[in-house]
Design an enzyme around this catalytic site. Structure first.
Site, PDB file in Angstrom:
ATOM      1  N   ASP A  85       0.424   0.142 -15.083  1.00 52.43           N
ATOM      2  CA  ASP A  85       1.826   0.462 -14.841  1.00 52.43           C
ATOM      3  C   ASP A  85       2.268   1.705 -15.603  1.00 52.43           C
ATOM      4  O   ASP A  85       3.239   2.352 -15.236  1.00 52.43           O
ATOM      5  CB  ASP A  85       2.701  -0.733 -15.221  1.00 52.43           C
ATOM      6  CG  ASP A  85       4.156  -0.517 -14.849  1.00 52.43           C
ATOM      7  OD1 ASP A  85       4.409  -0.136 -13.680  1.00 52.43           O
ATOM      8  OD2 ASP A  85       5.024  -0.696 -15.716  1.00 52.43           O
ATOM      9  N   ILE A 166       9.603  -0.158 -10.075  1.00 55.92           N
ATOM     10  CA  ILE A 166      10.120   1.085  -9.500  1.00 55.92           C
ATOM     11  C   ILE A 166       9.527   2.335 -10.163  1.00 55.92           C
ATOM     12  O   ILE A 166       9.948   3.443  -9.846  1.00 55.92           O
ATOM     13  CB  ILE A 166      11.660   1.140  -9.563  1.00 55.92           C
ATOM     14  CG1 ILE A 166      12.149   1.079 -11.005  1.00 55.92           C
ATOM     15  CG2 ILE A 166      12.281   0.060  -8.695  1.00 55.92           C
ATOM     16  CD1 ILE A 166      13.596   1.477 -11.158  1.00 55.92           C
ATOM     17  N   ARG A 167       8.563   2.151 -11.059  1.00 56.52           N
ATOM     18  CA  ARG A 167       7.955   3.318 -11.711  1.00 56.52           C
ATOM     19  C   ARG A 167       7.364   4.266 -10.661  1.00 56.52           C
ATOM     20  O   ARG A 167       7.465   5.475 -10.782  1.00 56.52           O
ATOM     21  CB  ARG A 167       6.883   2.909 -12.719  1.00 56.52           C
ATOM     22  CG  ARG A 167       6.373   4.100 -13.527  1.00 56.52           C
ATOM     23  CD  ARG A 167       5.350   3.713 -14.567  1.00 56.52           C
ATOM     24  NE  ARG A 167       5.753   2.625 -15.413  1.00 56.52           N
ATOM     25  CZ  ARG A 167       6.539   2.750 -16.487  1.00 56.52           C
ATOM     26  NH1 ARG A 167       7.007   3.913 -16.819  1.00 56.52           N
ATOM     27  NH2 ARG A 167       6.849   1.704 -17.217  1.00 56.52           N
ATOM     28  N   GLY A 168       6.758   3.716  -9.614  1.00 56.87           N
ATOM     29  CA  GLY A 168       6.195   4.550  -8.558  1.00 56.87           C
ATOM     30  C   GLY A 168       7.258   5.387  -7.870  1.00 56.87           C
ATOM     31  O   GLY A 168       7.045   6.568  -7.580  1.00 56.87           O
TER      32      GLY A 168
END
Length: 197
Positions: A85, A166-168
């Site tokens: 992540d 929502i890191r992507g």
């Protein structure tokens, strides 16, 4: 600092890799093979921006904000999900198959081995041009706009790919803006999105 402790009898802190990587890049080779303890330290530091070292009654915290870059062979072991992540982007690297390109790579490597200074000189103009282009892109980055419908498109792609969290989405928005800035544009184009997918 063991040397200082032995020679002077004084407990002293010697900055390690995370302190040296602060405000820079931390590259970890074979990141998927790291011991769990080291992964925990990396995760804590990456999340908080601080590293705390506790040894023999001494506790010292120092800033540890860095960009984490890692390499690894997935066939040798999986990357822990928590660490995965932390990597906003990844690239698969494959072996060059074109014989002419392979010969060119070997030739360039031989040239470097024979005379590294001359090799660097050969590419210094291109390196300086690239450096200047990156500097200009960094200046422009804050002014680059990404239309709302493009942000929705990015989130739809991340959702389709089953990206956790929502890191992507965040990294993808940043990557599209960075690409536009690198190319000297004030607004993200749809092609910027598809180039990084």
């Amino acid at each position: 600092d063991i040397e200082k402790a032995l020679t002077e009898g004084v407990k002293a802190f010697e900055p390690g890799l995370l302190a040296k990587a602060n405000r820079g890049i931390l590259y970890v080779d074979e990141v998927n093979l790291l011991d769990d303890h080291l992964v925990d330290v990396l995760l804590d530091s990456a999340a908080s921006g601080w590293n705390t070292v506790e040894r023999e009654g001494i506790s010292i915290s120092h800033p540890a904000r860095f960009i984490l870059v890692g390499s690894g062979n997935p066939e040798e072991g999986e990357l822990r999900p928590q660490l995965l992540d932390r990597f906003g982007m990844h690239a698969q690297i494959g072996t060059v198959k074109d014989p002419e390109l392979r010969v060119q790579i070997v030739s360039e490597r031989s040239t470097f081995d024979e005379n590294p200074a001359e090799f660097h000189k050969k590419y210094s103009d291109k390196q300086h041009a690239l450096t200047n282009r990156i500097i200009e892109a960094r200046k422009k980055l804050k002014s680059v706009q990404i239309p709302y419908d493009f942000r929705v498109k990015i989130s739809a792609i991340c959702s389709e790919l089953n990206v956790d969290g929502i890191r992507g989405d965040i990294v993808s928005n940043r990557a599209a803006k960075a690409l536009a800035a690198f190319e000297g544009r004030d607004e993200v184009a749809v092609e910027d999105i598809y180039r990084w997918v």
